[in-house]
Each structure stands twice: as C-alpha cells, then as structure tokens.
Write a protein that holds these residues in place. Structure first.
Motif, PDB file in Angstrom:
ATOM      1  N   THR A 183       3.724   8.306  18.159  1.00  0.00           N
ATOM      2  CA  THR A 183       4.015   9.114  19.621  1.00  0.00           C
ATOM      3  C   THR A 183       5.365   9.989  19.254  1.00  0.00           C
ATOM      4  OG1 THR A 183       2.889   7.593  20.903  1.00  0.00           O
ATOM      5  CG2 THR A 183       4.396   9.173  21.962  1.00  0.00           C
ATOM      6  N   TRP A 184       6.378   9.465  18.704  1.00  0.00           N
ATOM      7  CA  TRP A 184       7.807  10.079  18.724  1.00  0.00           C
ATOM      8  C   TRP A 184       7.621  11.203  17.472  1.00  0.00           C
ATOM      9  CZ3 TRP A 184      11.301  11.543  15.545  1.00  0.00           C
ATOM     10  CH2 TRP A 184      12.524  12.225  16.100  1.00  0.00           C
ATOM     11  N   LEU A 185       6.915  10.741  16.422  1.00  0.00           N
ATOM     12  CA  LEU A 185       6.898  11.810  15.315  1.00  0.00           C
ATOM     13  C   LEU A 185       5.904  12.994  15.652  1.00  0.00           C
ATOM     14  CD1 LEU A 185       6.377   9.562  12.154  1.00  0.00           C
ATOM     15  CD2 LEU A 185       8.463  11.417  12.540  1.00  0.00           C
ATOM     16  N   LEU A 186       4.800  12.578  16.156  1.00  0.00           N
ATOM     17  CA  LEU A 186       4.003  13.767  16.602  1.00  0.00           C
ATOM     18  C   LEU A 186       4.676  14.670  17.574  1.00  0.00           C
ATOM     19  CD1 LEU A 186       0.495  12.145  16.497  1.00  0.00           C
ATOM     20  CD2 LEU A 186       1.453  13.630  14.830  1.00  0.00           C
ATOM     21  N   ASP A 187       5.353  14.064  18.565  1.00  0.00           N
ATOM     22  CA  ASP A 187       6.023  14.778  19.660  1.00  0.00           C
ATOM     23  C   ASP A 187       7.057  15.750  19.145  1.00  0.00           C
ATOM     24  OD1 ASP A 187       4.080  13.900  21.694  1.00  0.00           O
ATOM     25  OD2 ASP A 187       5.480  12.617  22.426  1.00  0.00           O
ATOM     26  N   ASN A 188       7.755  15.279  18.057  1.00  0.00           N
ATOM     27  CA  ASN A 188       8.805  15.896  17.709  1.00  0.00           C
ATOM     28  C   ASN A 188       8.887  16.787  16.138  1.00  0.00           C
ATOM     29  OD1 ASN A 188      11.253  15.081  19.667  1.00  0.00           O
ATOM     30  ND2 ASN A 188       9.861  13.432  19.413  1.00  0.00           N
ATOM     31  N   ALA A 189       7.740  16.720  15.617  1.00  0.00           N
ATOM     32  CA  ALA A 189       7.440  17.127  14.301  1.00  0.00           C
ATOM     33  C   ALA A 189       8.080  18.579  14.080  1.00  0.00           C
ATOM     34  CB  ALA A 189       6.050  16.992  13.839  1.00  0.00           C
ATOM     35  N   ASP A 190       8.077  19.419  14.871  1.00  0.00           N
ATOM     36  CA  ASP A 190       8.472  20.723  14.785  1.00  0.00           C
ATOM     37  C   ASP A 190       9.897  20.627  14.941  1.00  0.00           C
ATOM     38  OD1 ASP A 190       5.914  21.654  14.356  1.00  0.00           O
ATOM     39  OD2 ASP A 190       5.688  22.247  16.353  1.00  0.00           O
ATOM     40  N   LYS A 191      10.457  19.893  15.691  1.00  0.00           N
ATOM     41  CA  LYS A 191      11.920  19.863  15.986  1.00  0.00           C
ATOM     42  C   LYS A 191      12.736  19.453  14.752  1.00  0.00           C
ATOM     43  CE  LYS A 191      13.190  17.442  19.931  1.00  0.00           C
ATOM     44  NZ  LYS A 191      13.547  16.887  20.888  1.00  0.00           N
ATOM     45  N   ILE A 192      12.151  18.232  14.135  1.00  0.00           N
ATOM     46  CA  ILE A 192      12.925  17.668  13.136  1.00  0.00           C
ATOM     47  C   ILE A 192      12.496  18.456  11.664  1.00  0.00           C
ATOM     48  CG2 ILE A 192      13.228  15.617  14.238  1.00  0.00           C
ATOM     49  CD1 ILE A 192      10.736  14.317  12.689  1.00  0.00           C
ATOM     50  N   GLY A 193      11.454  19.282  11.823  1.00  0.00           N
ATOM     51  CA  GLY A 193      11.029  19.858  10.662  1.00  0.00           C
ATOM     52  C   GLY A 193      10.324  19.047   9.634  1.00  0.00           C
ATOM     53  N   LEU A 194       9.225  17.978  10.089  1.00  0.00           N
ATOM     54  CA  LEU A 194       8.754  17.188   9.082  1.00  0.00           C
ATOM     55  C   LEU A 194       7.750  17.939   8.147  1.00  0.00           C
ATOM     56  CD1 LEU A 194       8.209  14.302   9.203  1.00  0.00           C
ATOM     57  CD2 LEU A 194       6.082  14.514  10.372  1.00  0.00           C
TER      58      LEU A 194
ATOM     59  N   THR B 214       0.823  -1.313  -0.249  1.00  0.00           N
ATOM     60  CA  THR B 214       0.123  -0.064  -0.046  1.00  0.00           C
ATOM     61  C   THR B 214       0.880   1.333   0.234  1.00  0.00           C
ATOM     62  OG1 THR B 214       0.028   0.434   2.380  1.00  0.00           O
ATOM     63  CG2 THR B 214      -1.470  -1.166   1.543  1.00  0.00           C
ATOM     64  N   GLY B 215       0.269   2.461  -0.091  1.00  0.00           N
ATOM     65  CA  GLY B 215       0.780   3.523   0.158  1.00  0.00           C
ATOM     66  C   GLY B 215       1.628   3.707   1.589  1.00  0.00           C
ATOM     67  N   GLY B 216       2.204   4.712   1.584  1.00  0.00           N
ATOM     68  CA  GLY B 216       2.973   5.030   3.094  1.00  0.00           C
ATOM     69  C   GLY B 216       2.714   6.244   3.742  1.00  0.00           C
ATOM     70  N   VAL B 217       3.103   6.720   4.712  1.00  0.00           N
ATOM     71  CA  VAL B 217       3.170   7.939   5.398  1.00  0.00           C
ATOM     72  C   VAL B 217       4.136   8.843   5.066  1.00  0.00           C
ATOM     73  CG1 VAL B 217       2.852   9.049   7.725  1.00  0.00           C
ATOM     74  CG2 VAL B 217       1.836   6.749   7.253  1.00  0.00           C
ATOM     75  N   LEU B 218       5.478   8.264   5.130  1.00  0.00           N
ATOM     76  CA  LEU B 218       6.447   9.222   5.035  1.00  0.00           C
ATOM     77  C   LEU B 218       7.276   9.166   3.439  1.00  0.00           C
ATOM     78  CD1 LEU B 218       8.539   8.576   8.516  1.00  0.00           C
ATOM     79  CD2 LEU B 218       7.000  10.525   7.783  1.00  0.00           C
ATOM     80  N   SER B 219       5.880   9.597   2.637  1.00  0.00           N
ATOM     81  CA  SER B 219       6.315   9.601   1.070  1.00  0.00           C
ATOM     82  C   SER B 219       5.391  10.531   0.576  1.00  0.00           C
ATOM     83  CB  SER B 219       6.104   7.913   0.558  1.00  0.00           C
ATOM     84  OG  SER B 219       4.975   7.624   0.900  1.00  0.00           O
ATOM     85  N   LYS B 220       5.901  11.039  -0.573  1.00  0.00           N
ATOM     86  CA  LYS B 220       4.900  12.153  -1.319  1.00  0.00           C
ATOM     87  C   LYS B 220       4.312  11.656  -2.273  1.00  0.00           C
ATOM     88  CE  LYS B 220       5.888  16.611  -3.681  1.00  0.00           C
ATOM     89  NZ  LYS B 220       6.480  17.542  -4.458  1.00  0.00           N
ATOM     90  N   GLY B 221       2.919  11.985  -2.426  1.00  0.00           N
ATOM     91  CA  GLY B 221       2.128  11.698  -3.331  1.00  0.00           C
ATOM     92  C   GLY B 221       1.388  10.637  -3.548  1.00  0.00           C
ATOM     93  N   ASP B 222       1.557   9.742  -2.393  1.00  0.00           N
ATOM     94  CA  ASP B 222       0.748   8.429  -2.335  1.00  0.00           C
ATOM     95  C   ASP B 222      -0.413   8.296  -1.025  1.00  0.00           C
ATOM     96  OD1 ASP B 222       2.762   8.329  -0.455  1.00  0.00           O
ATOM     97  OD2 ASP B 222       2.976   6.179  -0.693  1.00  0.00           O
TER      98      ASP B 222
ATOM     99  N   ASP C 273      10.411   0.063  13.366  1.00  0.00           N
ATOM    100  CA  ASP C 273      10.700   1.180  12.352  1.00  0.00           C
ATOM    101  C   ASP C 273      11.409   2.068  12.854  1.00  0.00           C
ATOM    102  OD1 ASP C 273      10.114   1.721   9.664  1.00  0.00           O
ATOM    103  OD2 ASP C 273       8.350   2.591   9.820  1.00  0.00           O
ATOM    104  N   ALA C 274      12.581   1.751  13.705  1.00  0.00           N
ATOM    105  CA  ALA C 274      13.287   2.579  14.120  1.00  0.00           C
ATOM    106  C   ALA C 274      14.337   3.272  12.922  1.00  0.00           C
ATOM    107  CB  ALA C 274      14.445   1.771  14.955  1.00  0.00           C
ATOM    108  N   ALA C 275      14.678   4.633  13.070  1.00  0.00           N
ATOM    109  CA  ALA C 275      15.066   5.171  11.909  1.00  0.00           C
ATOM    110  C   ALA C 275      14.021   6.322  11.787  1.00  0.00           C
ATOM    111  CB  ALA C 275      15.287   4.482  10.616  1.00  0.00           C
ATOM    112  N   VAL C 276      12.721   5.942  11.642  1.00  0.00           N
ATOM    113  CA  VAL C 276      11.783   7.163  11.726  1.00  0.00           C
ATOM    114  C   VAL C 276      11.884   7.703  13.203  1.00  0.00           C
ATOM    115  CG1 VAL C 276       9.301   7.436  12.040  1.00  0.00           C
ATOM    116  CG2 VAL C 276      10.214   5.925  10.398  1.00  0.00           C
ATOM    117  N   TYR C 277      12.301   7.081  14.069  1.00  0.00           N
ATOM    118  CA  TYR C 277      12.647   7.704  15.402  1.00  0.00           C
ATOM    119  C   TYR C 277      14.103   7.303  15.687  1.00  0.00           C
ATOM    120  CZ  TYR C 277      10.877   3.554  17.699  1.00  0.00           C
ATOM    121  OH  TYR C 277      10.706   2.396  18.425  1.00  0.00           O
ATOM    122  N   PRO C 278      14.964   7.897  16.677  1.00  0.00           N
ATOM    123  CA  PRO C 278      16.325   7.627  16.910  1.00  0.00           C
ATOM    124  C   PRO C 278      16.633   6.031  17.301  1.00  0.00           C
ATOM    125  CG  PRO C 278      15.769   9.686  17.852  1.00  0.00           C
ATOM    126  CD  PRO C 278      14.375   9.082  17.465  1.00  0.00           C
TER     127      PRO C 278
END
Length: 444
Positions: free
Chosen positions: A311-322, A227-235, A356-361
């Motif tokens: 949890t990690w992505l939403l907590d750190n979205a601004d810090k990592i410039g998602l 299927t499509g994914g989250v951290l990818s453009k246009g799908d 899915d470690a790499a999406v977070y440290p």
C-alpha cells in the motif's frame, strides 16, 4: 610480616586497630548489618485500567504489574503501593506487552535504485540509531532485523545492549545469504565494478561456510533469499533461487550452531522448498498457494506477511522516485499478495507480525495491524501475532511477548480499547522497555 617504625608507624597502627574495632561493632548490630548486606529492592507498580492477556486474547480489568529492575515480578488484582514504590497510573488506558516486529531493516530507509549505492556502512549505522529510537517510541520493544550492509545491524544491536543508544531488544542477521545474481546480491552495477553483496554463497559447501562466517561476525539469526524479490534488478519474485540441497545444508548448519533461519520467499515453489528444508519462517509469502499453505501447516513453519508495504509503495512511488523496473514487479505482487496471504491466515498457518520497515518509513509499523484484520484476523489475533507468536518465532518466549512474571518489563499502553479499534496501536502513549520508561503521554 611487615613492621612499621617510628611515630608515623605507631599512628597508622592505632588507626588500623580503631578501624577494625569500629567495623566489628557496626557489623555486630543486627539492623546495621542488614543494611550493609543489601539495600531494599525498589519497585515500580503500574496500575492498569485494562490489561491485554496475550495468552487468552482477552482484557482484564484493574490489574497491577509489579516490576523490580528489568523484570516483571507479579501481575494480578489491583494493589496499592508501599512507601518507596514508584507508581505509574495507567488506570485510564489499556496496557499491553511491548510489540514485536519480526522483519525490520533498521539501518535502511525508503531509498531505492541507484541511490542505494551512495549509502556508506557508517551512514547506515547512524541511520539505524535514529530508526531504533523511532521504532521503540512507536511501541515496538523487540525486533528481528533481517539484513544490513557490512554488519551495521550487529553494531547497532551491540550499541543498544550496551546502553549507548535507545532502541528495542534486537536480533540481527548481518548479511543475508543469496545466490550470485539473486535478490540478495548487488545487481545495480556493471561487470567491471565486480560488485557482490556480503552474503553471496553458492553450492552446499559455499552456504555452509557463509553461515559460519556470518555467525562469526555476530549474526543471531540467519536470513537467506529462497526466491527472487521485488526491490532488486534482474530477478523474478516467483523463481526459486537456492536448490533444495543448498537450503537443507544452510538450515542444518544454522540450527546446529543455535541460530534460527528466516527465508525470504515470494514464489510458491521457493516457499515449499524452504519449509521442507526446515526454515523457521517464510518472509512475505506473496504467491503462496494451497500446496504451500498445506506444507507450512504440516511443518509448523511460521509465515511473516509483510502486507502494508504494498500500500505504502504504490501510494508513494512517484514521490520517492521508485525505478520502473521495481515498480513493475511491485504492481504484480500487490495484485495477488493480499488474497494469497489472506488464504494462509484463514487456513490456520502460524503467523508472526513483521513489516519490512525500511521499505517504508520506520515508526509506521503498526499500520499493518488493520490490514491483518482485513485479511481475516480478529483484533486479538493480530495483537497476538506481534506478541506471543512473534516471541515464539524469535525464540524469546521466556523473555517477552506477554505480561508474565519473570519476563522483561516491556510494556506499552494506549488510550481506548484496541480490541474495538485496532488502529489505536498506531498511537502508543506509553512505552517501557526493560523497566525503563521511554514515553508517557497517557492522560490522567
């Protein structure tokens, strides 16, 4: 026959005769002959105050693990060491099998969007060496790595196996297969760049050829995007990508060539199609519904719920410039995935631990255990998902996943009782992989 002439030759002849006589005399002495044949095996004994039995999910008290070389040779009631043994005192700790993460990307870091385009393959491989060590010291002695650029993960696996760098036992997928323009493609660049990811293949013949290609270059598992994914453009994460016929052909070739198959799948239809096509595991499963749950149970398909990353992505979205086009999809997935994955767990779908470690440290992998408990597992079941269950999924049940004779001496320890407080696994004090100690901070 060669003849030696002169005084020098006579001396060599005499020395040769004396050497043969001396060797015969030595070998004729029973004790000396035994020492010549083989040196006594060295043993390591781990004295465990508490030991987690991954088969039963229960703790056993005052156990001794006997290790020779890279393997466990026995586990049982306390026994004292013999002269020459190395004894490791973990009597104040709980000892467990080394943990397994069935969904990592060791060569990646939480860098998203156009920043990803500046990472070369050599840089990714060096990043992988750093993260392999971090992951091992966090208590994960085995991983299944499911997607890396230009086979950087295969190079990392081979370097670990050769002893060049410290890291967990590793199964590597190389390039993840995907459709043109799908989640596993490179969609960040414009047409004139003619950019395409390594694993892109379309059509039945295309996916068959690509499976054979990634195996040629070292893949020990096949990963594809159903299927499509989250951290990818246009799908779209909910949309299926490969057709059922393409999935069946892909899985059939992989299994015939001795490789298991992991399917990235968020959407309900893609989950069902992939399971019916015969994949070994569904990765993520964010939008799984009742029909998908029933399909996975019917087919015995594992699910690998990667829940902590939300949890990690939403907590750190601004810090990592998602990027906003990632963040929008992440919020939608996070809103439904906890409930849907919880339903799958409570319904009895087979679960293997993967982050899915790499999406977070890397190194924060064990934070997911508490979320598995929140979703309905007991602490023992959560640990089993990262030991016996994950070993079964990887095809390594005869080598790891439990503290049994004949398995690798992959052993960790924590202070306290992880069945009472699962978060103790976030601070592993002792790590042994294949009989070698990499960390020992256990208080005496």
């Amino acid at each position: 026959m060669t003849t030696t002439h002169g005084a020098h030759g006579i001396c060599l002849s005499l020395l040769s005769s004396l050497s043969l006589s001396l060797m015969a005399a030595l070998c004729s002495h029973p004790a000396l002959a035994a020492e010549t044949d083989s040196a006594p095996a060295t043993r390591t004994l781990i004295q465990a105050g508490k030991l987690f039995d991954a088969h039963t999910g229960k703790l056993r008290s005052n156990q001794t693990i006997v290790i020779e070389g890279e393997q466990i040779v026995s586990v049982g009631a306390h026994q004292d060491g013999k002269p020459g043994d190395t004894v490791i005192d973990l009597s104040n700790a709980t000892v467990l099998p080394g943990l397994i993460d069935a969904h990592t990307h060791l060569t990646g870091e939480p860098k998203f969007g156009y920043e990803e385009l500046g990472i070369s393959t050599p840089r990714a491989a060096l990043t992988g060496a750093k993260n392999a060590r971090i992951t091992l010291l966090a208590g994960f002695t085995s991983v299944r790595d499911v997607g890396a650029p230009a086979y950087a993960d295969v190079a990392l696996r081979d370097a670990i196996d050769a002893g060049d760098v410290p890291g967990p036992h590793m199964i590597a997928s190389g390039a993840a297969l995907g459709i043109t323009g799908g989640h596993c493609d490179n969609n960040l660049q414009p047409y004139e760049a003619h950019a395409q990811a390594d694993g892109i293949a379309d059509g039945v013949e295309g996916v068959q050829k690509k499976v054979r290609e990634v195996i040629k270059y070292g893949a020990s598992v096949i990963k594809f995007c159903a299927t499509g994914g989250v951290l990818s453009k246009g799908d779209d994460p909910e949309a299926s990508q490969y057709t059922f016929d393409e999935m069946k052909a892909l899985v059939a070739d992989a299994h015939r060539l001795g490789r298991k198959v992991a399917a990235h799948a968020h959407g309900g239809d893609g989950i069902i199609l992939a399971s019916e096509a015969g994949v070994d595991s569904i990765e993520h499963g964010s939008y799984i519904d009742a029909k998908g749950i029933a399909t996975l149970k019917k087919n015995g398909t594992y699910m690998v719920p990667t829940i902590y990353l939300n949890t990690w992505l939403l907590d750190n979205a601004d810090k990592i410039g998602l990027p906003e086009f990632y963040l929008k999809k992440e919020k939608a997935v996070a809103a439904v995935s906890f409930k849907n994955m919880s339903n799958a767990i409570k319904a009895g779908v087979k679960i293997a631990f993967g982050t899915d470690a790499a999406v977070y440290p890397h190194g924060l992998n064990a934070r997911q255990f508490a979320m598995y408990v929140q979703m309905g597992m007991t602490p023992a079941q959560a640990i089993q998902s990262a030991t016996v269950n994950a070993a079964d999924l990887l095809g390594w049940a005869d080598q790891t996943g439990a503290l049994d004779a004949g398995k690798w001496a992959d052993i960790i320890a924590v202070s306290g009782d992880p069945l009472a407080d699962i978060t103790l696994l976030e601070n592993v004090q002792f790590v042994m992989k294949a009989g070698a100690v990499y960390k020992n901070n256990v208080a005496k």
